[in-house]
Design a protein around this motif. Structure first.
Motif, mmCIF file in Angstrom:
data_model
loop_
_atom_site.group_PDB
_atom_site.id
_atom_site.type_symbol
_atom_site.label_atom_id
_atom_site.label_comp_id
_atom_site.label_asym_id
_atom_site.label_seq_id
_atom_site.Cartn_x
_atom_site.Cartn_y
_atom_site.Cartn_z
ATOM 1 N N GLN A 119 0.834 -1.198 0.000
ATOM 2 C CA GLN A 119 0.000 0.000 0.000
ATOM 3 C C GLN A 119 0.871 1.251 0.000
ATOM 4 O OE1 GLN A 119 -2.046 0.916 3.847
ATOM 5 N NE2 GLN A 119 -1.345 -1.114 4.447
ATOM 6 N N ASP A 120 0.268 2.357 -0.402
ATOM 7 C CA ASP A 120 0.967 3.634 -0.351
ATOM 8 C C ASP A 120 1.333 3.944 1.094
ATOM 9 O OD1 ASP A 120 0.912 4.392 -3.097
ATOM 10 O OD2 ASP A 120 -1.220 4.823 -2.895
ATOM 11 N N THR A 121 2.534 4.425 1.265
ATOM 12 C CA THR A 121 3.080 4.652 2.596
ATOM 13 C C THR A 121 3.737 6.020 2.634
ATOM 14 O OG1 THR A 121 3.463 2.281 2.831
ATOM 15 C CG2 THR A 121 4.687 3.720 4.302
ATOM 16 N N SER A 122 3.455 6.797 3.689
ATOM 17 C CA SER A 122 3.947 8.170 3.766
ATOM 18 C C SER A 122 4.743 8.397 5.042
ATOM 19 C CB SER A 122 2.776 9.164 3.738
ATOM 20 O OG SER A 122 2.010 8.991 2.564
ATOM 21 N N LEU A 123 5.744 9.231 4.955
ATOM 22 C CA LEU A 123 6.576 9.588 6.080
ATOM 23 C C LEU A 123 5.840 10.567 6.990
ATOM 24 C CD1 LEU A 123 9.463 9.583 7.392
ATOM 25 C CD2 LEU A 123 9.984 11.525 5.890
ATOM 26 N N LEU A 124 5.808 10.249 8.280
ATOM 27 C CA LEU A 124 5.287 11.203 9.250
ATOM 28 C C LEU A 124 6.438 12.086 9.738
ATOM 29 C CD1 LEU A 124 2.744 9.131 11.376
ATOM 30 C CD2 LEU A 124 2.339 10.556 9.378
ATOM 31 N N THR A 125 6.146 12.998 10.622
ATOM 32 C CA THR A 125 7.179 13.895 11.143
ATOM 33 C C THR A 125 7.345 13.640 12.628
ATOM 34 O OG1 THR A 125 6.482 15.524 9.500
ATOM 35 C CG2 THR A 125 7.958 16.286 11.230
ATOM 36 N N PRO A 126 8.156 12.656 12.987
ATOM 37 C CA PRO A 126 8.342 12.350 14.405
ATOM 38 C C PRO A 126 9.277 13.363 15.066
ATOM 39 C CG PRO A 126 9.748 10.963 13.075
ATOM 40 C CD PRO A 126 8.929 11.785 12.109
ATOM 41 N N ASP A 127 9.419 13.233 16.356
ATOM 42 C CA ASP A 127 10.333 14.062 17.134
ATOM 43 C C ASP A 127 11.748 13.902 16.568
ATOM 44 O OD1 ASP A 127 11.958 15.249 19.005
ATOM 45 O OD2 ASP A 127 11.128 14.179 20.729
ATOM 46 N N GLU A 128 12.387 15.003 16.170
ATOM 47 C CA GLU A 128 13.726 14.932 15.599
ATOM 48 C C GLU A 128 14.759 14.450 16.616
ATOM 49 O OE1 GLU A 128 15.171 15.611 12.415
ATOM 50 O OE2 GLU A 128 13.118 15.363 11.745
ATOM 51 N N ASN A 129 14.427 14.498 17.903
ATOM 52 C CA ASN A 129 15.327 13.932 18.905
ATOM 53 C C ASN A 129 15.290 12.407 18.871
ATOM 54 O OD1 ASN A 129 16.240 16.402 20.024
ATOM 55 N ND2 ASN A 129 14.295 16.594 21.131
ATOM 56 N N LEU A 130 14.227 11.854 18.297
ATOM 57 C CA LEU A 130 14.083 10.402 18.208
ATOM 58 C C LEU A 130 14.749 9.871 16.947
ATOM 59 C CD1 LEU A 130 12.685 8.065 19.762
ATOM 60 C CD2 LEU A 130 10.741 8.352 18.227
ATOM 61 N N ILE A 131 14.509 10.518 15.817
ATOM 62 C CA ILE A 131 15.086 10.087 14.543
ATOM 63 C C ILE A 131 15.112 11.266 13.571
ATOM 64 C CG2 ILE A 131 12.818 9.258 13.736
ATOM 65 C CD1 ILE A 131 14.286 7.111 12.125
ATOM 66 N N ARG A 132 16.202 11.404 12.846
ATOM 67 C CA ARG A 132 16.290 12.434 11.812
ATOM 68 C C ARG A 132 15.637 11.893 10.547
ATOM 69 N NH1 ARG A 132 21.486 12.640 14.275
ATOM 70 N NH2 ARG A 132 22.211 11.076 12.783
ATOM 71 N N THR A 133 14.956 12.769 9.804
ATOM 72 C CA THR A 133 14.219 12.309 8.624
ATOM 73 C C THR A 133 14.727 12.902 7.314
ATOM 74 O OG1 THR A 133 12.580 14.080 8.905
ATOM 75 C CG2 THR A 133 12.111 11.965 9.977
ATOM 76 N N SER A 134 15.800 13.683 7.368
ATOM 77 C CA SER A 134 16.259 14.374 6.156
ATOM 78 C C SER A 134 16.724 13.423 5.062
ATOM 79 C CB SER A 134 17.383 15.358 6.494
ATOM 80 O OG SER A 134 18.478 14.669 7.076
ATOM 81 N N SER A 135 17.105 12.203 5.427
ATOM 82 C CA SER A 135 17.590 11.227 4.435
ATOM 83 C C SER A 135 16.499 10.260 3.981
ATOM 84 C CB SER A 135 18.767 10.435 5.005
ATOM 85 O OG SER A 135 18.338 9.623 6.090
ATOM 86 N N GLU A 205 25.589 13.693 3.914
ATOM 87 C CA GLU A 205 25.648 13.321 2.491
ATOM 88 C C GLU A 205 24.517 12.395 2.067
ATOM 89 O OE1 GLU A 205 28.875 10.712 4.574
ATOM 90 O OE2 GLU A 205 28.026 12.745 4.766
ATOM 91 N N ASP A 206 23.794 11.817 3.052
ATOM 92 C CA ASP A 206 22.646 10.965 2.737
ATOM 93 C C ASP A 206 21.369 11.775 2.530
ATOM 94 O OD1 ASP A 206 24.272 8.690 3.216
ATOM 95 O OD2 ASP A 206 23.808 8.782 5.361
ATOM 96 N N SER A 207 21.400 13.055 2.884
ATOM 97 C CA SER A 207 20.187 13.871 2.894
ATOM 98 C C SER A 207 19.559 13.993 1.512
ATOM 99 C CB SER A 207 20.502 15.261 3.440
ATOM 100 O OG SER A 207 19.338 16.058 3.428
ATOM 101 N N LEU A 208 18.233 13.926 1.497
ATOM 102 C CA LEU A 208 17.469 14.137 0.267
ATOM 103 C C LEU A 208 16.966 15.560 0.171
ATOM 104 C CD1 LEU A 208 15.351 10.855 0.207
ATOM 105 C CD2 LEU A 208 17.347 11.395 -1.184
ATOM 106 N N GLN A 209 17.168 16.337 1.238
ATOM 107 C CA GLN A 209 16.685 17.719 1.253
ATOM 108 C C GLN A 209 17.654 18.625 0.506
ATOM 109 O OE1 GLN A 209 16.051 18.978 5.259
ATOM 110 N NE2 GLN A 209 14.277 17.649 5.569
ATOM 111 N N THR A 210 17.107 19.538 -0.259
ATOM 112 C CA THR A 210 17.929 20.539 -0.925
ATOM 113 C C THR A 210 18.176 21.706 0.022
ATOM 114 O OG1 THR A 210 16.027 21.755 -1.778
ATOM 115 C CG2 THR A 210 16.863 19.942 -3.119
ATOM 116 N N THR A 211 19.094 22.573 -0.318
ATOM 117 C CA THR A 211 19.337 23.774 0.500
ATOM 118 C C THR A 211 18.082 24.597 0.635
ATOM 119 O OG1 THR A 211 21.613 23.791 -0.305
ATOM 120 C CG2 THR A 211 20.820 25.795 0.746
#
Length: 216
Positions: A119-135, A205-211
């Protein structure tokens, strides 16, 4: 440097890279890695407190024989004392409903097996102290064993099944440590990125976010 213990018991060697093509090289460049192919070897490492991360690649710890039970107790105890444990790889593909009992009795979590589906699966926005999501990729379409009863704060990727929300990936504080679950039964780039992030071994270097993204 973090110490990563990989548990691979069912005739599969993580180091042969049958699971994730790039995960092992990245782990080796960012941590000390040891792969245990027997329960006794794993116990030797765990009981000395060596691992800061445990990757559980198959469901042997969920078996009801005495050796597996000893290992499960040791993993749960080390997790509560600060280790990060991640259930991944072949784990979700062959685990049984006994997982519900293990979540509750060993990790004090109300997570439960929900359904095996794509099924389609989407990223939530958890506490950044728990896990970084930029990658992490924002959305994708995996085949996975999804979990139910996972609070939003512990859900990393969410799928939608009828009127209920199910978790493709969950991550929670357990005592002083963390327990992660990745339900994927294929071994592509998306879960590979997620496992690195759960290990806190993701790098800029793993980040998918642009500047632009980071400045907005």
């Amino acid at each position: 440097m973090p110490n990563v213990l990989v548990l691979s018991f069912e005739g599969f060697s993580f180091s042969s890279r049958q699971l994730y093509q790039q995960l092992l090289p990245k782990l080796l460049s960012r941590a000390s890695v040891h792969e245990s192919l027997t329960i006794q070897d794993a116990l030797n490492y765990i009981l000395t407190g060596w691992p800061t991360v445990i990757l559980v690649t198959d469901p042997v710890i969920t078996s009801e024989d005495e050796d597996s039970q000893r290992l499960l107790l040791a993993v749960a105890d080390l997790t509560k004392h600060g280790c990060t444990t991640i259930l991944m790889g072949f784990f979700a593909a062959v685990v049984t409903d006994r997982l519900n009992v293990i979540f509750k009795e060993y990790f004090d979590l109300r997570w439960r097996v929900a359904e095996y589906t794509s099924q389609d699966t989407s990223l939530l926005t958890p506490d950044e102290n728990l896990i970084r999501t930029s990658s992490l990729v924002p959305s994708f379409y995996p085949k996975a064993l999804f979990l139910g009863r996972v609070p939003a704060a512990q859900t990393i990727y969410v799928g939608s099944s009828g009127n209920s929300m199910t978790a493709y990936a969950a991550y929670a504080r357990v005592g002083l440590g963390k327990l992660g679950y990745v339900g994927d039964v294929n071994f592509g780039e998306e879960p590979e990125r997620l496992i690195l992030a759960m290990c806190h071994l993701d790098r800029p270097e793993d980040s998918l976010q642009t500047t632009e993204d980071m400045e907005s």
